[in-house]
Design an enzyme around this catalytic site. Structure first.
Site, mmCIF file in Angstrom:
data_model
loop_
_atom_site.group_PDB
_atom_site.id
_atom_site.type_symbol
_atom_site.label_atom_id
_atom_site.label_comp_id
_atom_site.label_asym_id
_atom_site.label_seq_id
_atom_site.Cartn_x
_atom_site.Cartn_y
_atom_site.Cartn_z
ATOM 1 N N ASP A 173 41.236 37.414 28.110
ATOM 2 C CA ASP A 173 41.838 38.053 28.686
ATOM 3 C C ASP A 173 42.460 37.427 29.773
ATOM 4 O O ASP A 173 41.966 36.495 30.670
ATOM 5 C CB ASP A 173 41.710 39.247 28.110
ATOM 6 C CG ASP A 173 40.584 39.737 28.754
ATOM 7 O OD1 ASP A 173 39.753 38.658 29.120
ATOM 8 O OD2 ASP A 173 40.835 40.547 29.729
ATOM 9 N N GLU A 183 37.393 41.189 29.548
ATOM 10 C CA GLU A 183 36.287 40.563 30.802
ATOM 11 C C GLU A 183 37.590 41.234 31.945
ATOM 12 O O GLU A 183 37.123 42.007 32.655
ATOM 13 C CB GLU A 183 36.442 39.753 30.274
ATOM 14 C CG GLU A 183 35.395 38.882 31.983
ATOM 15 C CD GLU A 183 36.153 38.926 33.030
ATOM 16 O OE1 GLU A 183 34.918 38.748 34.504
ATOM 17 O OE2 GLU A 183 36.954 38.636 33.600
ATOM 18 N N GLU A 184 38.930 41.320 31.865
ATOM 19 C CA GLU A 184 39.543 41.672 32.895
ATOM 20 C C GLU A 184 38.976 42.851 33.014
ATOM 21 O O GLU A 184 39.600 43.678 34.230
ATOM 22 C CB GLU A 184 41.026 40.911 33.297
ATOM 23 C CG GLU A 184 41.163 39.696 33.100
ATOM 24 C CD GLU A 184 40.362 38.433 34.493
ATOM 25 O OE1 GLU A 184 40.243 39.452 35.709
ATOM 26 O OE2 GLU A 184 40.551 37.918 34.549
ATOM 27 N N HIS A 194 36.363 33.986 28.890
ATOM 28 C CA HIS A 194 36.751 34.717 28.420
ATOM 29 C C HIS A 194 38.520 34.120 28.189
ATOM 30 O O HIS A 194 39.427 33.830 28.207
ATOM 31 C CB HIS A 194 36.892 36.267 29.185
ATOM 32 C CG HIS A 194 37.707 36.093 30.787
ATOM 33 N ND1 HIS A 194 39.233 36.247 31.464
ATOM 34 C CD2 HIS A 194 36.999 35.883 31.871
ATOM 35 C CE1 HIS A 194 39.253 35.847 32.192
ATOM 36 N NE2 HIS A 194 37.758 35.863 32.579
ATOM 37 N N ASP A 228 28.408 31.553 32.361
ATOM 38 C CA ASP A 228 29.802 31.534 32.993
ATOM 39 C C ASP A 228 30.518 31.198 33.420
ATOM 40 O O ASP A 228 30.014 30.496 34.664
ATOM 41 C CB ASP A 228 29.483 33.494 32.510
ATOM 42 C CG ASP A 228 30.720 34.341 31.790
ATOM 43 O OD1 ASP A 228 31.248 33.597 31.405
ATOM 44 O OD2 ASP A 228 30.474 35.566 31.641
ATOM 45 N N HIS A 232 44.002 35.518 40.010
ATOM 46 C CA HIS A 232 45.198 36.166 40.096
ATOM 47 C C HIS A 232 46.393 36.834 40.932
ATOM 48 O O HIS A 232 46.701 37.879 40.744
ATOM 49 C CB HIS A 232 44.400 38.292 40.009
ATOM 50 C CG HIS A 232 42.517 37.828 39.303
ATOM 51 N ND1 HIS A 232 41.738 39.212 39.663
ATOM 52 C CD2 HIS A 232 42.142 37.325 38.590
ATOM 53 C CE1 HIS A 232 41.724 38.943 38.293
ATOM 54 N NE2 HIS A 232 41.398 38.192 38.108
HETATM 55 C C1 LIG Z 1 30.706 29.563 52.625
HETATM 56 C C2 LIG Z 1 31.709 30.378 51.444
HETATM 57 C C3 LIG Z 1 32.815 29.179 50.872
HETATM 58 C C4 LIG Z 1 33.716 30.186 49.982
HETATM 59 C C5 LIG Z 1 34.386 29.167 49.097
HETATM 60 C C6 LIG Z 1 34.661 30.195 47.895
HETATM 61 C C7 LIG Z 1 35.675 29.502 46.705
HETATM 62 C C8 LIG Z 1 35.177 30.362 45.672
HETATM 63 C C9 LIG Z 1 37.115 30.306 45.424
HETATM 64 C C10 LIG Z 1 37.062 31.613 44.219
HETATM 65 C C11 LIG Z 1 36.710 32.426 44.452
HETATM 66 C C12 LIG Z 1 37.760 34.023 42.871
HETATM 67 C C13 LIG Z 1 36.374 34.232 42.131
HETATM 68 C C14 LIG Z 1 37.403 34.427 41.199
HETATM 69 C C15 LIG Z 1 36.665 35.384 40.372
HETATM 70 C C16 LIG Z 1 36.933 35.189 38.788
HETATM 71 C C17 LIG Z 1 36.304 36.658 37.791
HETATM 72 C C18 LIG Z 1 37.535 37.706 38.128
HETATM 73 O O1 LIG Z 1 37.960 37.712 37.914
HETATM 74 N N1 LIG Z 1 36.340 38.953 37.521
HETATM 75 C C19 LIG Z 1 36.681 40.102 37.257
HETATM 76 C C20 LIG Z 1 36.374 40.678 36.274
HETATM 77 C C21 LIG Z 1 36.840 42.327 36.268
HETATM 78 C C22 LIG Z 1 36.048 43.680 35.665
HETATM 79 C C23 LIG Z 1 35.948 44.812 35.144
HETATM 80 N N2 LIG Z 1 35.738 46.054 36.256
HETATM 81 C C24 LIG Z 1 36.684 41.528 39.319
HETATM 82 O O2 LIG Z 1 35.893 40.502 39.378
HETATM 83 O O3 LIG Z 1 37.626 41.632 38.852
HETATM 84 ZN ZN ZN Z 2 37.419 35.208 34.979
HETATM 85 ZN ZN ZN Z 3 39.989 36.714 36.633
#
Ligand SMILES: CCCCCCCC/C=C\CCCCCCCC(=O)N[C@@H](CCCCN)C(=O)O
Ligand code: ZN
Ligand code: ZN
Length: 533
Positions: free
Chosen positions: A152, A217-218, A150, A245, A491
């Site tokens: 944005d 997307e955000e 995305h 994605d 974020h």
């Molecule tokens: C045994 C467990 C090990 C855990 C390891 C985890 C490492 C993960 C690191 C980071 C994960 C962060 C996830 C980031 C998400 C990015 C996508 C995003 O920001 N999406 C938004 C969309 C919003 C849509 C409107 N409502 C969101 O989910 O807020």
């Molecule tokens: Zn994202």
């Molecule tokens: Zn995000």
């Protein structure tokens, strides 16, 4: 020397003593047999799972030399830095820095001249701000696939940044700083860099694929990815072979029992519910306030919610699979633990709950994200509202979460309104027979040579929701390394990606474009994948 047990004392008749002694001996034997049988079952399950997965996953892919040239990785990093200078911020649905998106479109066009002039590539602007690229393959009759990212980014809090968030600063030729570096301009530029290089090498993709860059997307994806999905449908595209994605990055230091990095491929994503809580009060003079104010009532309700998180669902969702896939790669102790979550589940749950990032895998999370109340320092507040954002574990539903919330708050003065909600996504195929999953897994292991690839539930949300009707093969993965200490950059402040990791991201997409072509044989999408590599 004879040991004198309490029941062997003289006061007890000899016959009773013997009987008691035998009974205790029998109990001890039974206990020993039980422990032995338990250990046997635990180890046997661990070996069985290891064997099954060894058979399923096959050998590590051969090291490939067919990669993007490393010599130009700094040049590519600078192009990413240039994109990070453009503040394509999404504040709310329909509240965005619209001009910045046009600037970014022009920037991408100038930065990738081969893509934008190639006869096999068509670029379209969808709903004014999103981008859809169609890369026409040389062999017809195959189901196309789709790569998504995305354009944005989320807003910033400038004060917390060491380098300006829209400065495109590369520190010591090592880290590229800027909002969007990992979420998700690294993905946008990574895909385009890979395609530019592929075309520059004279390679023509065999099969058609789409590149979809949504612009909101955000804040929902409704104006971006949803419109792209509609356009594909209007064009008669009924099916996509797979969708790839953004998702989890490759992470190390996170899984006890191994020092190897773990690449979690999101085969589902958590559901979500945004619930508004409100309390109405009677405004009045603050010199004679009521015993409880709207703000006080709401604050107490929110405190009850925070103190009573939803119960752990650990082991009731697809996360069980994730640990079984890790099991073959960890020390014997953890192998036994991860293969037997039915027995060690509580212990693992306890460990996972200790950190926010791992806690998110275990349960539906509760985040109080907005609070408003009061109008003036000497007016009793007429109302107070708060917004709570839940991320729902796949073993629960939106209704269950709302019912639970109502019961915990247990105060009729607090009104609940569901603003937005969505159930968790279905689990995409990820076994040995899913050639699409195996192709993604192989591409990961070709770049992240040490990585253990495992299926997982993505804890946040993505634009994949808009492509659910096109395929069951939806995968969420971010081809870069993120350490535990880097997780708050999502974020948050000082978002960055290293030059080396961005190079890996480009290489990953390059491998996907090449490997996806290997999925076709005689002009048609085929299986199995492993035999083709
Ligand atoms: C045994 C467990 C090990 C855990 C390891 C985890 C490492 C993960 C690191 C980071 C994960 C962060 C996830 C980031 C998400 C990015 C996508 C995003 O920001 N999406 C938004 C969309 C919003 C849509 C409107 N409502 C969101 O989910 O807020
Ligand atoms: Zn994202
Ligand atoms: Zn995000």
């Amino acid at each position: 020397m004879t040991v004198m047990f309490p029941w062997m004392r003289r006061g007890i008749p000899r016959r009773c003593r013997c009987l008691l002694h035998s009974a205790v001996q029998l109990l001890c034997c039974a206990f020993a047999v039980f422990i032995f049988a338990l250990l046997f079952i635990l180890f046997f399950r661990a070996i069985l799972i290891q064997h099954r997965l060894d058979v399923e996953l096959g050998a590590r892919p051969e090291e490939t030399k067919d990669l993007v040239d490393e010599a130009r990785s700094m040049e590519r990093a600078e192009r990413l830095a240039g994109a990070l200078k453009i503040p394509t911020i999404s504040y709310k649905t329909d509240q965005q820095e619209t001009q910045a998106f046009h600037t970014l479109h022009d920037y991408l066009q100038k930065s990738f001249p081969i893509i934008h002039s190639h006869p096999a590539v068509k670029r379209e602007i969808v709903n004014e701000l999103s981008l859809l690229y169609t890369v026409h393959g040389t062999k017809s009759g195959n189901i196309p696939y789709l790569l998504a990212s995305h354009l944005d980014v989320v807003p910033v809090n400038e004060k917390g940044w060491a380098h300006p968030p829209f400065g495109g600063f590369i520190a010591n030729n090592t880290y590229i700083y800027g909002r969007g570096a990992i979420d998700d301009k690294g993905g946008v530029l990574g895909i385009l860099e890979a395609l530019e290089y592929l075309l520059e090498q004279g390679y023509r993709p065999h099969r058609t694929f789409f590149i979809a860059f949504g612009h909101d997307e955000e804040v929902s994806g409704k104006r971006g990815a949803q419109e792209i999905a509609k356009l594909l449908q209007q064009r008669g595209i009924k099916e996509l072979d797979f969708v790839l994605d953004e998702g989890f990055p490759v992470s190390d230091e996170l899984i006890p029992g191994t020092s190897r990095p773990v690449a979690m491929v999101g085969v589902s994503e958590k559901g979500t519910a945004t619930v508004e809580l409100s309390v109405t009060g009677t405004p009045g003079h603050s010199s004679f306030p009521p015993a409880e104010s709207a703000i006080g009532i709401l604050a107490a309700a929110l405190a009850r919610l925070e103190h009573n998180p939803l119960p752990s669902m650990f082991g009731y969702g697809p996360e069980k699979n994730m640990f079984e896939y890790i099991a073959p790669h960890v020390s014997s102790f953890y192998k036994t633990v991860y293969s037997n979550l039915w027995f060690f589940g509580k212990m693992m749950e306890y460990k996972m709950e200790s950190q926010p990032i791992t806690n998110a895998f275990v349960r539906t999370t509760t985040a109080i994200t907005l609070f408003h109340g009061g109008v003036k320092e000497n007016i009793v507040p007429p109302s107070a509202t708060a917004v709570v954002n839940f991320r729902i574990h796949p073993a629960q539903t939106v209704n269950e979460v709302v019912d639970y919330t109502r019961n915990i708050i247990a105060d009729p003065r607090v009104q609940l309104k569901i603003k937005r909600s969505r159930e968790s996504h279905p689990v995409s195929p990820h076994g040995p027979h899913s050639v699409q999953y195996q192709m993604v897994s192989t591409s990961i292991r070709q770049i992240f040579r040490q990585a253990i690839v495992v299926p997982a539930v993505f804890i946040a949300n993505t634009d994949t929701r808009w492509y659910l009707n096109f395929t069951t093969n939806l995968y969420r993965f971010l081809p870069t390394m993120v350490k535990l200490s880097d997780v708050p950059r999502y974020h948050g402040n000082n978002e960055r990606i290293s030059v080396e990791h961005f190079h890996q991201a480009v290489n990953f997409y390059y491998r996907v474009m090449k490997n996806a072509d290997l999925l076709i044989l005689n002009g048609h999408t085929t299986r199995p994948f492993a035999a083709e590599l």
